[in-house]
Design a protein around this motif. Sequence first.
Motif: not given
Ligand SMILES: [Zn+2]
Lengths: 424, 90
Positions: B5-10, B58-60, B62-64
């Motif tokens: 679960r990315c805290p920004w993207c889910g 790191r959500h590479i 995705g949002c980075g």
């Molecule tokens: Zn993300």
Amino acid sequence: MDRRFSVFALAREALRGHAGWAPQWRSPERPQPAYDAVILGGGGHGLATAYYLAKEHRASLGPGRIAVLEKGWIGGGNTGRNTTIIRSNYLFPESAALYDHAVKLWEGLSAELNYNVMFSPRGVLMLAHSHHDVQSGMRHVHANRLAGVDNEWLTPAQCKAFCPPLDTSPAIRYPVLGGALQRRGGVARHDAVAWGYARAASALGVDVIENCEVIGITRDPASGAVTGVETSKGAVRCGRLGVVAAGSTSLVMAMAGLRMPLESFPLQALVSEPVKPVFPCVVMSNTVHAYISQSDKGELVIGAGTDQYPSYSQAGGVQILIHTLEAICEMFPIFRRMRMLRSWGGIVDVTPDRSPIIGLTPVPGLFVNCGWGTGGFKATPGSGHVFAATIARGEPHPIAVPFSLDRFATGRLIDEAAAAAVAH
Amino acid sequence: MLLIRCPWCGDRPEVEFRHAGEAHIARPADPAMLTDAEWAGFLYERANPRGDYRERWRHIHGCGRFFNAQRHTLTDRFAGTYRPGEEPPA
Ligand SMILES: [Zn+2]
Ligand SMILES: Cc1cc2nc3c(=O)[nH]c(=O)nc-3n(C[C@H](O)[C@H](O)[C@H](O)COP(=O)(O)OP(=O)(O)OC[C@H]3O[C@@H](n4cnc5c(N)ncnc54)[C@H](O)[C@@H]3O)c2cc1C
């Protein structure tokens, strides 16, 4: 129990319906109250250490009482889970010396142990798929030759001749541009290595105790020196403790208050359905990340990569296996329709420079042999041999000197990681 | 494969992420004052626990962005993920 294997013993047992075989090693249920040296971990490295301690160094160990304490069954860790690739063509002289010491011992090991470890030096071919791979592969060849280790460069046509199933057509996504071949490299039977060392160590009086987990390390309050271990089968006193616990090393060393430069990752392998002999050698490719050989049972033995996160789950992601199988199918189109039978994982202890740690620790009486990561099976005899000498003398064996724990403070890293990217 | 679960993207599959090592290892304020052993501790020594573990991802793809997670290293189950500066799950 100490009956030697020979062609006559085999013939005799064949005639008697194999009813005369006895257990191959003593298996005491419980440890003695005290030993001169305790080896923690009954994998290949731990058992080899105990064997060479008993064989070559008993005189320097007081009465010479030695035990191996294994929390599960011997060889049930990475020793019994690996793809058994053996080679010594590492880049740096320190590594080449260590791994070649092992290969030399492999060459005589079955006779030494009177146990067939099925060492098969069928050649290990490491493929190059890019300009960079070619340069780095050739650099390895030259460095190895200077270090006295055999390694030779093959053209794509020579690679094809050495390994006929290999697709060397220039049209594939990662064409084969050449390969480094170590002819003395090969494979061995992993279980037999654990069993052979256990049998030979037991015959020299070593207690090999299974289902005996070490849960604490006891130390002298004044000097801090090791005085023994707490186990699931009671307390055991010992003057020297050699930790050879692979993926669990950080946990064991924490019992003595030490933090290690290690992280533990899942590493997976898989085997196919058995087929007739089709694959004559070992092939590795670091770039597309796959390595493969064929076992004597006929299964293709295929190694995958580590997962990216530390874990003790002994199971990795399926995407890692798929990635490897895609690479295998591209390099060996004839295997595209084969079915895979089993896959499994082990937990490998990885150091920052991808080289092992062998030697003393800040705690007197505590020795450690770890950090073999994804590639320590090949080193089993050499690792045990130099670690036994290190424990017995209380100072590193000359080959082990560069692999000391304090190299992370001095900065003298042995950076095989940058040199090879993957090592098996 | 982990579901993270990315805290920004889910929730996203693990292949969108890159693991970035143990979390909450602060760079020493004054590296020049450290002994070699202390510097080695900062650079190389890790807890590597079997149990609850705090790590960076790191959500590479995705949002980075970097974020932290708490995961159990025997079950690989996440207790939760949190943004830099936030408190880890209890
Ligand atoms: Zn993300
Ligand atoms: C899938 C896979 C493929 C691999 N392929 C290769 C390859 O092709 N070539 C190669 O050279 N290497 C390879 N390796 C690496 C190789 O397997 C290891 O480096 C090597 O086997 C380590 O041997 P060991 O004896 O140190 O560890 P292990 O065999 O893991 O032994 C450690 C033992 O310590 C025991 N232990 C742990 N904690 C305790 C405790 N508290 N008390 C008592 N006992 C304890 C464990 O139960 C275990 O049996 C591979 C590894 C894996 C997982």
